[in-house]
Design a protein around this motif. Structure first.
Motif, PDB file in Angstrom:
ATOM      1  N   TYR A  52       0.838  -1.209   0.000  1.00 10.75           N
ATOM      2  CA  TYR A  52       0.000   0.000   0.000  1.00 10.75           C
ATOM      3  C   TYR A  52       0.872   1.258   0.000  1.00 10.75           C
ATOM      4  O   TYR A  52       0.518   2.271  -0.611  1.00 10.75           O
ATOM      5  N   LEU A  53       2.008   1.185   0.675  1.00 18.72           N
ATOM      6  CA  LEU A  53       2.958   2.295   0.682  1.00 18.72           C
ATOM      7  C   LEU A  53       3.479   2.563  -0.727  1.00 18.72           C
ATOM      8  O   LEU A  53       3.519   3.716  -1.190  1.00 18.72           O
ATOM      9  N   ALA A  54       3.883   1.514  -1.433  1.00 17.35           N
ATOM     10  CA  ALA A  54       4.380   1.661  -2.807  1.00 17.35           C
ATOM     11  C   ALA A  54       3.295   2.220  -3.720  1.00 17.35           C
ATOM     12  O   ALA A  54       3.568   3.048  -4.608  1.00 17.35           O
ATOM     13  N   SER A  55       2.056   1.787  -3.523  1.00 16.42           N
ATOM     14  CA  SER A  55       0.944   2.293  -4.330  1.00 16.42           C
ATOM     15  C   SER A  55       0.731   3.781  -4.081  1.00 16.42           C
ATOM     16  O   SER A  55       0.510   4.566  -5.013  1.00 16.42           O
ATOM     17  N   ASN A  56       0.817   4.178  -2.833  1.00 19.15           N
ATOM     18  CA  ASN A  56       0.647   5.591  -2.480  1.00 19.15           C
ATOM     19  C   ASN A  56       1.736   6.443  -3.117  1.00 19.15           C
ATOM     20  O   ASN A  56       1.476   7.519  -3.662  1.00 19.15           O
ATOM     21  N   LEU A  57       2.975   5.963  -3.057  1.00 16.59           N
ATOM     22  CA  LEU A  57       4.094   6.672  -3.669  1.00 16.59           C
ATOM     23  C   LEU A  57       3.880   6.850  -5.172  1.00 16.59           C
ATOM     24  O   LEU A  57       4.106   7.926  -5.724  1.00 16.59           O
ATOM     25  N   ALA A  58       3.440   5.787  -5.818  1.00 15.61           N
ATOM     26  CA  ALA A  58       3.275   5.829  -7.272  1.00 15.61           C
ATOM     27  C   ALA A  58       2.157   6.772  -7.691  1.00 15.61           C
ATOM     28  O   ALA A  58       2.296   7.538  -8.652  1.00 15.61           O
ATOM     29  N   PHE A  59       1.047   6.746  -6.979  1.00 14.36           N
ATOM     30  CA  PHE A  59      -0.121   7.505  -7.414  1.00 14.36           C
ATOM     31  C   PHE A  59      -0.027   8.990  -7.090  1.00 14.36           C
ATOM     32  O   PHE A  59      -0.751   9.788  -7.660  1.00 14.36           O
ATOM     33  N   LYS A  60       0.872   9.365  -6.191  1.00 14.26           N
ATOM     34  CA  LYS A  60       0.995  10.785  -5.871  1.00 14.26           C
ATOM     35  C   LYS A  60       2.207  11.422  -6.530  1.00 14.26           C
ATOM     36  O   LYS A  60       2.550  12.558  -6.227  1.00 14.26           O
ATOM     37  N   SER A  61       2.834  10.714  -7.439  1.00 15.14           N
ATOM     38  CA  SER A  61       3.942  11.288  -8.188  1.00 15.14           C
ATOM     39  C   SER A  61       3.406  12.224  -9.247  1.00 15.14           C
ATOM     40  O   SER A  61       2.368  11.978  -9.860  1.00 15.14           O
ATOM     41  N   ALA A  62       4.142  13.333  -9.472  1.00 15.57           N
ATOM     42  CA  ALA A  62       3.711  14.302 -10.481  1.00 15.57           C
ATOM     43  C   ALA A  62       3.718  13.699 -11.882  1.00 15.57           C
ATOM     44  O   ALA A  62       3.070  14.211 -12.783  1.00 15.57           O
ATOM     45  N   GLY A  63       4.459  12.610 -12.078  1.00 15.91           N
ATOM     46  CA  GLY A  63       4.489  11.979 -13.385  1.00 15.91           C
ATOM     47  C   GLY A  63       3.342  11.022 -13.626  1.00 15.91           C
ATOM     48  O   GLY A  63       3.218  10.443 -14.707  1.00 15.91           O
ATOM     49  N   THR A  64       2.490  10.847 -12.611  1.00 15.85           N
ATOM     50  CA  THR A  64       1.360   9.925 -12.732  1.00 15.85           C
ATOM     51  C   THR A  64       0.125  10.673 -13.206  1.00 15.85           C
ATOM     52  O   THR A  64      -0.316  11.620 -12.571  1.00 15.85           O
ATOM     53  N   LYS A  65      -0.418  10.257 -14.337  1.00 17.00           N
ATOM     54  CA  LYS A  65      -1.600  10.915 -14.903  1.00 17.00           C
ATOM     55  C   LYS A  65      -2.650   9.867 -15.265  1.00 17.00           C
ATOM     56  O   LYS A  65      -2.327   8.804 -15.794  1.00 17.00           O
ATOM     57  N   VAL A  66      -3.905  10.187 -14.967  1.00 16.30           N
ATOM     58  CA  VAL A  66      -5.023   9.321 -15.336  1.00 16.30           C
ATOM     59  C   VAL A  66      -5.812  10.000 -16.447  1.00 16.30           C
ATOM     60  O   VAL A  66      -6.169  11.172 -16.339  1.00 16.30           O
ATOM     61  N   THR A  67      -6.060   9.280 -17.536  1.00 15.51           N
ATOM     62  CA  THR A  67      -6.822   9.818 -18.662  1.00 15.51           C
ATOM     63  C   THR A  67      -7.949   8.854 -19.001  1.00 15.51           C
ATOM     64  O   THR A  67      -7.917   7.676 -18.654  1.00 15.51           O
ATOM     65  N   GLU A  68      -8.962   9.380 -19.680  1.00 12.90           N
ATOM     66  CA  GLU A  68     -10.118   8.572 -20.073  1.00 12.90           C
ATOM     67  C   GLU A  68     -10.246   8.552 -21.587  1.00 12.90           C
ATOM     68  O   GLU A  68     -10.101   9.574 -22.250  1.00 12.90           O
TER      69      GLU A  68
END
Length: 659
Positions: free
Chosen positions: A524-540
């Protein structure tokens, strides 16, 4: 030559007004959340500047006095000026059941009495029928150490500590020792408040054992800023330059005198200091603003004519002459805080940080890296207050590039790494929170803020559930501040070695967990790190959602823990900086990091043994080389060399013992 100013973080908010709206009791969103925990024996409140922590304390303190049978409430603040936030406040007119009233004799942040007289007042308060006292951290410490004060007097008392990050479990932290002792010898109830989201910079605030006694209320920067009325965007950026920030135009490149600005000059011992003296440095900054005109003898405000022919009002908080400091501080608190035209630019060194209220501030310029991450958070907080004069707030840190001798390069690279760490930590508190859940079926539909991850395990115990609910952000901060992880990430390492380092931090911060509990927490820690990185973007695209993680474009339905574990949380920040400082400079940075001694323990080295064996098999019996150009091979070679040395020492000790 100057590099271009860059924002590692750009955030846009909804301006939905939720964080400033009040209910029928006069409480904001954050204060309601705190009041729900009013029955807690020990409460830790983590909320950003301007969210209303002081009034939240008033609400809960009055309830404890009136409805919970507590006899006294003591409020301790780090410095006298912050004590004004806890002065008499009318709460009844907005619907609450009582007003917050402090007798003048019990507000020890008023007046000019010496330490001895304040301690006597504190002791008198503890022995009489008074209900509420406001004092400084120092007065609390001195009073506690006073022989006249019996520890038992803290029974049935509420002790509220503002700016709680000043406390630590360090041997030389008397406030931390005080807290530990009263918690373990009385039934005192603690309310701790902080605008920082980290447990200090190097030393934890509480021992793990003490911390388990606290209920926690966290109100994030994202919730606060997203709920504002006026402020819409925030930028956090860095301007890397060579030479002097005053000589080569670095300051002029980022300073806009038309914006309400706080300038924090560098510490005299920092690499960015010009070494001419703090007063001379202020005079040179004035020259970048414009032409000095005059100074008001009553207020201390100075008038400078800028390049557009507009007179700017400047407050000098670097000048520590007692008479000047008293005049200018009084003006800032009584006039400039209420009048938008009261001051335009503030120049400071150690002041204008935590607890400093100047809502009109649009930009904070900090020259030189500040060693304290909590200090950076506090400085950023000066420009993130909601006010009608601004839709954008900007924090810019001026940092000198690596240039010159090997020693200078090492210092500069370390400062740049720390700057990157600070920005990554700010990403954690500026981004919305996500709830991660195992994906057990392709038909699962996520609610707002939910993310399903293949291979993610369910929390196996109530302890892990509690950790994920209250400790995840602190663990994330600990990972990003860890120098061993910084070096590994800067050298491109991820996968098994990064998993090992993350697990090690979890075990250090949360002792007593089983291997299964550690691994689930780590996922869960690794997931949190990944999803709050500025390089992480969600598109539809149509009815499907895709996510960009470390340059990989993935259908969100296919997101797995294995993919998340392959991500380097520092990657985006390094990519941005590499484009701005130039290839040659960035190569120096990478070489310096790669050349740093790799801190390694027996546990760290043994964790790499499976990878060493796999390397040997893949390369037909060849062992990894210390002079390899491949970073991962070099890491494995270091581990191999470390284990060889340790085995040799063990053999020698064995022979001596058998002799």
């Amino acid at each position: 030559m100057n590099s271009e100013t860059l924002n590692i973080i750009d955030v846009k908010y909804e301006k939905n007004g939720e964080s400033t709206k009040i209910d029928n009791f006069g409480m904001r969103e954050m204060q309601c959340r705190v009041f729900e925990k009013r029955a807690s024996n020990h409460l830790l409140i983590k909320a950003p500047p301007a969210s209303g922590k002081s009034r939240a304390l008033m609400f809960i303190g009055l309830d404890k006095l009136i409805h919970q049978g507590k006899k006294k409430v003591i409020v301790a603040v780090p410095e006298k000026s912050i004590g004004s936030s806890f002065g008499n406040t009318n709460l009844v007119d907005n619907g609450f059941f009582a007003n917050w009233e402090v007798e003048d004799r019990n507000n020890l942040c008023l007046g000019t009495g010496d330490d001895k007289s304040k301690v006597k007042s504190f002791v008198r308060f503890m022995q009489d029928d008074s209900k509420i006292l406001v004092c400084t951290h120092a007065t609390l410490r001195f009073a506690f150490e006073n022989e006249e004060l019996d520890t038992e007097l803290f029974n049935d008392t509420v002790l509220a500590i503002d700016e709680f990050h000043h406390v630590s479990v360090s041997d030389n932290s008397r406030l931390g020792d005080l807290l530990h002792r009263v918690m373990n010898s009385t039934n005192v109830q603690i309310i701790a408040m902080t605008g920082s989201y980290f447990r200090g910079d190097a030393v934890p605030i509480l021992t793990p054992e003490d911390e388990t006694e606290f209920d926690k209320v966290t109100y994030t920067y994202y919730e606060q800023l997203n709920g504002y009325t006026y402020l819409e965007t925030l930028g956090i950026g860095y301007h890397f330059y060579t030479g002097s920030y005053l000589d080569d135009g670095a300051l002029s490149a980022v300073l806009d005198p038309s914006k309400k600005t706080i300038i924090h000059i560098p510490n005299v011992n920092s690499k960015e200091s010009t070494q001419v003296g703090k007063h001379e440095e202020v005079e040179q900054i004035y020259g970048h603003i414009g032409e000095w005109q005059s100074q008001d003898s009553e207020t201390g405000i100075e008038y400078i004519l800028d390049g557009n022919g507009i007179t700017r009002k400047v407050a000098n908080l670097v000048d520590d002459d007692p008479l000047h400091r008293a005049r200018i501080t009084k003006y800032l608190s009584e006039v400039a805080r209420e009048d938008i035209d009261g001051v335009d630019i503030i120049v400071a060194l150690g002041m204008a940080k935590e607890g400093f209220d100047w809502p009109w501030c649009e930009q904070a310029l900090t020259i030189g890296y500040r060693a304290s991450l909590t200090e950076i958070v506090q400085i950023i907080g000066r420009c993130t207050r909601d006010s009608y004069n601004k839709s954008h707030a900007q924090f810019t840190n001026l940092i000198v590039q690596p240039n010159g001798t090997t020693e200078d390069v090492q210092v500069s690279v370390n400062n740049m790494l720390k700057a990157i760490t600070a920005s990554l930590l700010m990403e954690q508190v500026l981004a919305p929170n996500f709830t991660f859940k195992p994906r057990v079926s392709p038909d699962q539909k996520a609610q707002a803020g939910e993310v399903f991850v293949k291979g993610l395990k369910n929390p196996p115990t109530e302890r892990v559930k509690q950790i994920l609910a209250t400790e995840l952000e602190d663990l994330t901060a600990a990972v990003l501040q860890d120098t061993q992880i910084q070096r590994a990430a800067a050298n491109g390492h991820s996968g098994e070695y990064m998993k090992h380092l993350q697990s090690k931090i979890i075990r250090e911060k949360l002792p007593g967990l089983s291997d299964e509990e550690v691994e689930v927490t780590r996922q869960y820690l690794a997931s949190n790190l990944a999803f709050k990185s500025a390089g992480t973007k969600v598109t539809e695209e149509g009815d499907k959602k895709f996510i960009t993680l470390a340059n990989s474009f993935v259908n969100l339905d296919d997101l797995s823990i294995d993919l998340i574990d392959s991500i380097n949380p520092f990657q985006h920040a390094f990519e941005v900086i590499s484009k701005k400082v130039g290839a040659d400079v960035f190569r120096v940075i990478q070489d310096t990091i790669a050349g740093s001694r790799i801190d390694m323990s027996d546990e760290d080295a043994l964790a790499l043994v499976p990878q060493i064996k796999a390397f040997v098999i893949a390369h037909n019996g060849k062992y990894p080389a210390l002079n390899a150009t491949d970073k991962n091979e070099k890491l494995l070679a270091n581990a191999q060399a470390y284990l060889t040395r340790r085995y040799t020492v063990w053999q020698q000790e064995k022979e001596r013992n058998n002799a």
